[in-house]
Design an enzyme around this catalytic site. Sequence first.
Site, short mmCIF file in Angstrom:
data_model
loop_
_atom_site.label_atom_id
_atom_site.label_comp_id
_atom_site.label_asym_id
_atom_site.label_seq_id
_atom_site.Cartn_x
_atom_site.Cartn_y
_atom_site.Cartn_z
N GLU A 96 0.85 -1.19 0.00
CA GLU A 96 0.00 0.00 0.00
C GLU A 96 0.88 1.25 0.00
O GLU A 96 1.59 1.52 0.97
CB GLU A 96 -0.91 0.01 1.22
CG GLU A 96 -1.76 1.27 1.36
CD GLU A 96 -2.52 1.33 2.68
OE1 GLU A 96 -2.84 2.45 3.11
OE2 GLU A 96 -2.76 0.26 3.29
N ARG A 131 0.36 10.38 0.71
CA ARG A 131 0.73 11.45 1.64
C ARG A 131 1.85 12.32 1.09
O ARG A 131 2.21 13.33 1.71
CB ARG A 131 1.18 10.85 2.97
CG ARG A 131 0.12 9.99 3.65
CD ARG A 131 0.65 9.41 4.96
NE ARG A 131 -0.21 8.35 5.46
CZ ARG A 131 0.06 7.61 6.52
NH1 ARG A 131 1.19 7.82 7.19
NH2 ARG A 131 -0.78 6.66 6.91
N LYS A 159 -11.18 -1.47 6.57
CA LYS A 159 -9.96 -1.10 7.30
C LYS A 159 -10.39 -0.54 8.65
O LYS A 159 -11.32 0.28 8.72
CB LYS A 159 -9.18 -0.05 6.51
CG LYS A 159 -8.00 0.56 7.26
CD LYS A 159 -7.30 1.59 6.38
CE LYS A 159 -6.14 2.24 7.12
NZ LYS A 159 -5.38 3.17 6.25
#
Length: 219
Positions: free
Chosen positions: A52, A56, A140
């Site tokens: 993943e 950011r 999640k």
Amino acid sequence: MTSSPASPPPAAPSDTSVLDLAPVVPVVVLHDAADAVPLARALVAGGLPAIEVTLRTAAAPESIRAIAAEVPGAVVGAGTVISPQHVRDTVDAGARFLVSPGWTDALLEAMRESGVPFLPGVSTTSEVVALLERGVSDMKFFPAEAAGGTAYLKALSAPLPQARFCPTGGISLASAPSYLALPNVACVGGSWMVPGDAIAAKDWDRVARLAAEAAALGA
């Protein structure tokens, strides 16, 4: 700059869950796209193919594109997906799964329409129930430690057994086994196997060793 492959690897079928890709999903923050391919190769060599890459940093989209093009053993996904535009851009770049820290109906619809597996983020019982109402059972749990950790997830398992989770946030090699032992946890996300100092030093052998330790948790 890495170009797109002529024939990108096919996305996983939309009915394949992110939860079934690997017991541990590395959560990667990359500041330089040049590090993406050697890092991904080290993770794959250590036994962690699902990667993943979080959105950011400005390097994230190109990092996803490079891994998709040059690391055939990797299943690269996009994390911190928080808008329909993120969905479109990352899938176009080669992301084969999507992970969000939270969700809205607009984001959920975009992820459904993308054709790739996705994990919407939750941290409360109400959010879990709302997703179940919308036909989503794989989620999640974020931020895992701050939101109640294993005790919270264990409490959810009896009233909401149909919900399955990938807890992420504050999880370490030491705490991961307690999460993976829960009946409603299929995998965990973490960044302990991709420490920032190892990436800065380009110590890919260390990353591979840490990845192998993490992969062994699924044995």
